[in-house]
Design a protein around this motif. Sequence first.
Motif, PDB file in Angstrom:
ATOM      1  N   LEU A 141     104.055  68.623 -63.688  1.00 34.49           N
ATOM      2  CA  LEU A 141     104.510  69.539 -62.752  1.00 34.49           C
ATOM      3  C   LEU A 141     103.330  70.200 -61.851  1.00 34.49           C
ATOM      4  O   LEU A 141     103.558  70.071 -60.688  1.00 34.49           O
ATOM      5  CB  LEU A 141     105.325  70.741 -63.432  1.00 34.49           C
ATOM      6  CG  LEU A 141     106.158  71.733 -62.496  1.00 34.49           C
ATOM      7  CD1 LEU A 141     106.994  70.496 -61.664  1.00 34.49           C
ATOM      8  CD2 LEU A 141     106.980  72.650 -63.043  1.00 34.49           C
ATOM      9  N   PRO A 142     102.223  70.714 -62.448  1.00 39.87           N
ATOM     10  CA  PRO A 142     101.050  71.220 -61.633  1.00 39.87           C
ATOM     11  C   PRO A 142     100.732  70.152 -60.521  1.00 39.87           C
ATOM     12  O   PRO A 142     100.457  70.423 -59.529  1.00 39.87           O
ATOM     13  CB  PRO A 142     100.077  71.498 -62.669  1.00 39.87           C
ATOM     14  CG  PRO A 142     100.894  71.781 -63.608  1.00 39.87           C
ATOM     15  CD  PRO A 142     101.836  70.941 -63.854  1.00 39.87           C
ATOM     16  N   ILE A 143     100.564  68.757 -60.976  1.00 43.28           N
ATOM     17  CA  ILE A 143     100.095  67.739 -60.106  1.00 43.28           C
ATOM     18  C   ILE A 143     101.141  67.661 -58.964  1.00 43.28           C
ATOM     19  O   ILE A 143     100.836  67.489 -57.938  1.00 43.28           O
ATOM     20  CB  ILE A 143      99.920  66.333 -60.883  1.00 43.28           C
ATOM     21  CG1 ILE A 143      98.757  66.470 -61.792  1.00 43.28           C
ATOM     22  CG2 ILE A 143      99.558  65.255 -59.913  1.00 43.28           C
ATOM     23  CD1 ILE A 143      98.447  65.329 -62.541  1.00 43.28           C
ATOM     24  N   THR A 171      95.809  74.461 -62.127  1.00 43.01           N
ATOM     25  CA  THR A 171      95.941  73.238 -62.716  1.00 43.01           C
ATOM     26  C   THR A 171      94.968  72.834 -63.936  1.00 43.01           C
ATOM     27  O   THR A 171      95.479  72.273 -64.746  1.00 43.01           O
ATOM     28  CB  THR A 171      95.710  71.962 -61.657  1.00 43.01           C
ATOM     29  OG1 THR A 171      96.690  72.541 -60.336  1.00 43.01           O
ATOM     30  CG2 THR A 171      96.505  70.949 -61.892  1.00 43.01           C
ATOM     31  N   ILE A 230      95.307  77.465 -56.900  1.00 47.19           N
ATOM     32  CA  ILE A 230      96.077  76.451 -57.325  1.00 47.19           C
ATOM     33  C   ILE A 230      95.367  75.397 -58.055  1.00 47.19           C
ATOM     34  O   ILE A 230      95.724  74.744 -59.263  1.00 47.19           O
ATOM     35  CB  ILE A 230      96.726  75.566 -55.919  1.00 47.19           C
ATOM     36  CG1 ILE A 230      97.699  76.684 -55.270  1.00 47.19           C
ATOM     37  CG2 ILE A 230      97.438  74.314 -56.428  1.00 47.19           C
ATOM     38  CD1 ILE A 230      98.313  76.092 -53.968  1.00 47.19           C
ATOM     39  N   ALA A 288      93.568  65.958 -60.140  1.00 48.45           N
ATOM     40  CA  ALA A 288      93.565  67.286 -59.329  1.00 48.45           C
ATOM     41  C   ALA A 288      92.733  67.533 -58.282  1.00 48.45           C
ATOM     42  O   ALA A 288      93.057  67.678 -56.970  1.00 48.45           O
ATOM     43  CB  ALA A 288      93.792  68.438 -60.234  1.00 48.45           C
ATOM     44  N   THR A 298     105.213  73.119 -69.014  1.00 51.97           N
ATOM     45  CA  THR A 298     105.459  73.040 -67.929  1.00 51.97           C
ATOM     46  C   THR A 298     106.447  73.710 -67.340  1.00 51.97           C
ATOM     47  O   THR A 298     106.502  74.341 -66.153  1.00 51.97           O
ATOM     48  CB  THR A 298     105.984  71.523 -67.607  1.00 51.97           C
ATOM     49  OG1 THR A 298     105.181  70.446 -68.485  1.00 51.97           O
ATOM     50  CG2 THR A 298     105.879  71.081 -66.330  1.00 51.97           C
ATOM     51  N   ILE A 343     103.154  70.004 -57.894  1.00 55.04           N
ATOM     52  CA  ILE A 343     103.100  70.966 -56.931  1.00 55.04           C
ATOM     53  C   ILE A 343     101.893  70.961 -56.208  1.00 55.04           C
ATOM     54  O   ILE A 343     101.976  71.246 -54.992  1.00 55.04           O
ATOM     55  CB  ILE A 343     102.903  72.173 -57.900  1.00 55.04           C
ATOM     56  CG1 ILE A 343     104.058  72.691 -58.626  1.00 55.04           C
ATOM     57  CG2 ILE A 343     102.397  73.413 -57.237  1.00 55.04           C
ATOM     58  CD1 ILE A 343     103.924  73.661 -59.742  1.00 55.04           C
ATOM     59  N   MET A 344     100.821  70.352 -56.561  1.00 54.90           N
ATOM     60  CA  MET A 344      99.756  70.259 -55.739  1.00 54.90           C
ATOM     61  C   MET A 344     100.242  69.043 -54.582  1.00 54.90           C
ATOM     62  O   MET A 344      99.541  69.558 -53.382  1.00 54.90           O
ATOM     63  CB  MET A 344      98.376  69.484 -56.444  1.00 54.90           C
ATOM     64  CG  MET A 344      97.802  70.770 -57.450  1.00 54.90           C
ATOM     65  SD  MET A 344      96.432  70.344 -58.235  1.00 54.90           S
ATOM     66  CE  MET A 344      95.348  69.864 -56.589  1.00 54.90           C
ATOM     67  N   TYR A 346      95.869  74.519 -66.958  1.00 53.47           N
ATOM     68  CA  TYR A 346      97.095  73.861 -67.497  1.00 53.47           C
ATOM     69  C   TYR A 346      96.571  72.669 -68.194  1.00 53.47           C
ATOM     70  O   TYR A 346      97.272  72.276 -69.492  1.00 53.47           O
ATOM     71  CB  TYR A 346      98.205  73.815 -66.744  1.00 53.47           C
ATOM     72  CG  TYR A 346      99.401  74.641 -66.708  1.00 53.47           C
ATOM     73  CD1 TYR A 346     100.174  74.718 -67.650  1.00 53.47           C
ATOM     74  CD2 TYR A 346      99.276  75.555 -65.440  1.00 53.47           C
ATOM     75  CE1 TYR A 346     101.160  75.485 -67.571  1.00 53.47           C
ATOM     76  CE2 TYR A 346     100.193  76.538 -65.389  1.00 53.47           C
ATOM     77  CZ  TYR A 346     101.076  76.787 -66.479  1.00 53.47           C
ATOM     78  OH  TYR A 346     102.079  77.615 -66.351  1.00 53.47           O
ATOM     79  N   TYR A 376     100.533  81.006 -60.335  1.00 55.27           N
ATOM     80  CA  TYR A 376     100.567  79.761 -59.758  1.00 55.27           C
ATOM     81  C   TYR A 376     101.730  79.718 -58.604  1.00 55.27           C
ATOM     82  O   TYR A 376     101.151  79.409 -57.459  1.00 55.27           O
ATOM     83  CB  TYR A 376     101.249  78.732 -60.779  1.00 55.27           C
ATOM     84  CG  TYR A 376     100.636  77.381 -60.559  1.00 55.27           C
ATOM     85  CD1 TYR A 376     100.465  76.788 -59.549  1.00 55.27           C
ATOM     86  CD2 TYR A 376     100.405  76.466 -61.788  1.00 55.27           C
ATOM     87  CE1 TYR A 376     100.115  75.189 -59.284  1.00 55.27           C
ATOM     88  CE2 TYR A 376      99.738  75.332 -61.639  1.00 55.27           C
ATOM     89  CZ  TYR A 376      99.649  74.884 -60.635  1.00 55.27           C
ATOM     90  OH  TYR A 376      99.128  73.454 -60.378  1.00 55.27           O
ATOM     91  N   ILE A 422     100.897  79.302 -54.831  1.00 51.99           N
ATOM     92  CA  ILE A 422     101.568  78.332 -53.581  1.00 51.99           C
ATOM     93  C   ILE A 422     102.143  79.074 -52.499  1.00 51.99           C
ATOM     94  O   ILE A 422     101.945  78.669 -51.528  1.00 51.99           O
ATOM     95  CB  ILE A 422     102.890  77.673 -54.301  1.00 51.99           C
ATOM     96  CG1 ILE A 422     102.333  76.908 -55.758  1.00 51.99           C
ATOM     97  CG2 ILE A 422     103.679  77.035 -53.420  1.00 51.99           C
ATOM     98  CD1 ILE A 422     103.544  76.366 -56.529  1.00 51.99           C
ATOM     99  N   ILE A 443     105.898  77.561 -65.757  1.00 53.23           N
ATOM    100  CA  ILE A 443     105.422  78.048 -64.282  1.00 53.23           C
ATOM    101  C   ILE A 443     106.713  78.695 -63.734  1.00 53.23           C
ATOM    102  O   ILE A 443     106.847  79.926 -63.121  1.00 53.23           O
ATOM    103  CB  ILE A 443     105.072  76.849 -63.340  1.00 53.23           C
ATOM    104  CG1 ILE A 443     103.955  76.341 -63.888  1.00 53.23           C
ATOM    105  CG2 ILE A 443     104.851  77.321 -61.813  1.00 53.23           C
ATOM    106  CD1 ILE A 443     103.706  75.175 -63.512  1.00 53.23           C
ATOM    107  N   ILE A 501      93.618  64.749 -55.515  1.00 55.57           N
ATOM    108  CA  ILE A 501      94.691  65.376 -54.643  1.00 55.57           C
ATOM    109  C   ILE A 501      94.331  66.357 -53.678  1.00 55.57           C
ATOM    110  O   ILE A 501      94.762  66.229 -52.536  1.00 55.57           O
ATOM    111  CB  ILE A 501      95.839  65.668 -55.579  1.00 55.57           C
ATOM    112  CG1 ILE A 501      96.320  64.557 -56.483  1.00 55.57           C
ATOM    113  CG2 ILE A 501      96.996  66.263 -54.685  1.00 55.57           C
ATOM    114  CD1 ILE A 501      97.524  65.003 -57.492  1.00 55.57           C
TER     115      ILE A 501
END
Lengths: 380, 449
Positions: free
Chosen positions: B292-294, A345, A341, A49, A311, B296-297, A348, A329, A333, A314, A52
């Motif tokens: 899914l969070p990844i 993550t 955000i 995370a 998952t 989304i990022m 989660y 979340y 976004i 959300i 990214i």
Amino acid sequence: MEATQIEKRVERPEVEERKSDSDFMRIAKYMGVRLVLLAITIVIGVYLAVLIANMGGYVDEIRKGVIKEQVGMQIRGNPAYEDLTAEERQKLMAEMVAQEIRRLGLDEPFIIRSFGFLEQALTLNLGRAEYMTSDTGSKQVRLILLERLPATLVMWGASNLLVFILSLLIALGLSRKYGTFFDKMIIALTPTSSAPAWFYGLFLILIFAVVLEIAPFGGLVAAPPPENKLRYALSVLRHLALPAGAILVSSVPLTAYNWRTFFLIYSSEDYVDMAKAKGLSSSKIERRYILRPTLPTIVTSFALLVITLWTGAIILETVFNWPGIGKAYNQAIGLYDTPVIVGNTVIYAYLLAITVFLLDFIYALVDPRVQVGSGTGNQL
Amino acid sequence: MKKFIRSLKEIVQYPAAMIGSIVIVFLIILSVVTVIVLPRQEAIRLWRGGDDTWQTSPKNAKPIWLNWFRREDLPKTIVVSTEDENVQRKVEIVDEEKSLKDIKYELTFDYPYQKFPQEISIFFDNKFENKSPYISATWITPDGREIKLTDFTADENHVYRFGLDSKLSRRVGGLDPHIGVFAKPDTDPPVALPGEYTLQITGLVFEENADVDAELVVYGQVHGLGGTDHRRRGIIIALLWGTPIALSFGLLAALGTTITTMIIAAFGVWYGGWVDELIQRITEIRLILPVLPILIMVGTFYSRSIWTMLGVLILLNIFGSSIKTYRAVFLQEKEAGYIEAAQAYGASNIRIIFRYLIPRIIPLMIPSLVVLIPSFVFLEASLAVLGLGDPTLPTWGKVMFDAQDNGALIEGNYYWILEPAFLLMFTGFAFAMVGFSLDRIFNPKLRGM
């Protein structure tokens, strides 16, 4: 999404020789191994995370924001700086921020810095949200997220429990009446699991909230919230009905069908025939000779399902306007609120790992292989 | 291979699989036709088009086929233009010296409905050099009443919207103008008067070459095969184009993940030891990663392109949980005699993996591949519903996002959500039904159950 696949391989317990350790020690050892693995997973997930998020330089911004905030507080709180003019104060602040950036190593290469970010993310120390605020008015990412966690836990705890109990009951019923109309009906219904829960949520809202007007559109409680605690709980239950229903529609048929197949496989074992020949009652056979050996397989399959469901949270929370972290979340976004955000993550990653850890614990309790000490088991 | 084809023929015995196959074939035909009839660039242009492209279609109008199920038809959109062939242009000279002219049009149209339109607008297209023309418009009802609409000095592209004219509202007895001009006199609640209506437009121009043109749009309550959205766009475009996108995304993602997973499982089993151990541990870790969070990022911070998403999705799923299933089968196959024979004649490791191991599990792979497709189709829709849909392409999920965002369910625009939802559901169920049946055919262990 892997949970929608049919689990083809059914693990059968292999009885091995008992070693001399106590059961407790073996379970503790097993859980220890799992705990280490889960911790590694969390670190990897969060590091991903961070990677990214930072490729656009966003994490740097978060950290610099935190530093500026701290420096600003220091200057404001220090009586020695009270006499400075606004300009001098700005200059002092810029100097101190630059110093702080050097001290924390923010001018070092990314690969070194990323481990600093990792630590901050793991402790959820993500500073302030850019746009969102918590209900209490705070902008701390940690507070925004932790405040919404209970709503999510209520919804997911309740619906997962329902999915488990209903699937188990239906699967048992079907394995008894294998080949009947009801059995065929559930088989015909299994394709419903190809769609996620939020998808059925839309249909349920349309039917029960718009057309029949017997259920609320969404939200956690009625507005204004009832003051009586019992009334409050009832109102939450009423609001929970549709989202939980959506999860049931999308998960129960396939899960019940798969579990029924496990039961059927185990009930064709020789020892079941033996038990029947001994004249044991059918409920005893079911509990002791069918349900007991199938449980580890069922727990494994349920763990896969729960991971998928997490998952889906959300979007389901967004569709039902459920004030949990999933909806946070979605808002983040929409507002492009980077700290929230990233924080979400991280949460989660923790939630998934904790869920799996809990299920692992149950697995360790029900799987004889763990107790006889055959190592880490084959779970997940 | 023959055995494989024979098993495939067994599918006829499963009614669910047959229905599923028919739906899939239909969807494939629909995709091919869509791509041919409405090229991608054109679809994107229409979908991203603003007011210019869609000015003659109504906002949030229901699909036209709703009229088949209603006793009273809802009005469709009527467009009459001064450039139509049967419209006569009359020029009356008022003052030759000052080159003053009256340009007159009568726009006549038939209105066969009892219900009222959504709104009415007149779009002017005037030509002049310095002095803008003076325009007046009058509305004539089938029973001969004349309602003066307005008169004004018009710019080049003037738009007159009935709904914004409060004076007109007063003239038609306090009703909304688009209702008032169609209402039967003295009805309460108002009822529309069917028949032939006429709009008279007179433009007084002050220059030699000046000209006046106008287009009357009576916006209906139904429009197009799919209805329209809040930006007047025809939803049918996204419904049609969503089909090839959903199918190709689902298929590519399923193929990509299944094949990579299979190859990795084969390598792990063949080399065994620490390779196998490592692959297993990575699989366990991957399983608990928040996928899914990844995604989304990635969508929020980089690119929302559907192809980026596809790539990331495949990468994240390389070590999917199906590795465990494949591994179990490979472990059995590894011991088979023909593998030993291959080793004996000196086949390389790679050759054994790709020519001997992997082909053996294709029958096992196909059902799970088909079952995976809908989950990816829905994943694409899920991302779109979160607002992370591809920025250019029209997809089913994006229609649902727009609908959800604009309160379609609360405001009663059910078609907006239901149309893409049913398409998604048909696709998902069709693949699931075929996949589950294939699973029973290729895995005879389950057949008895």
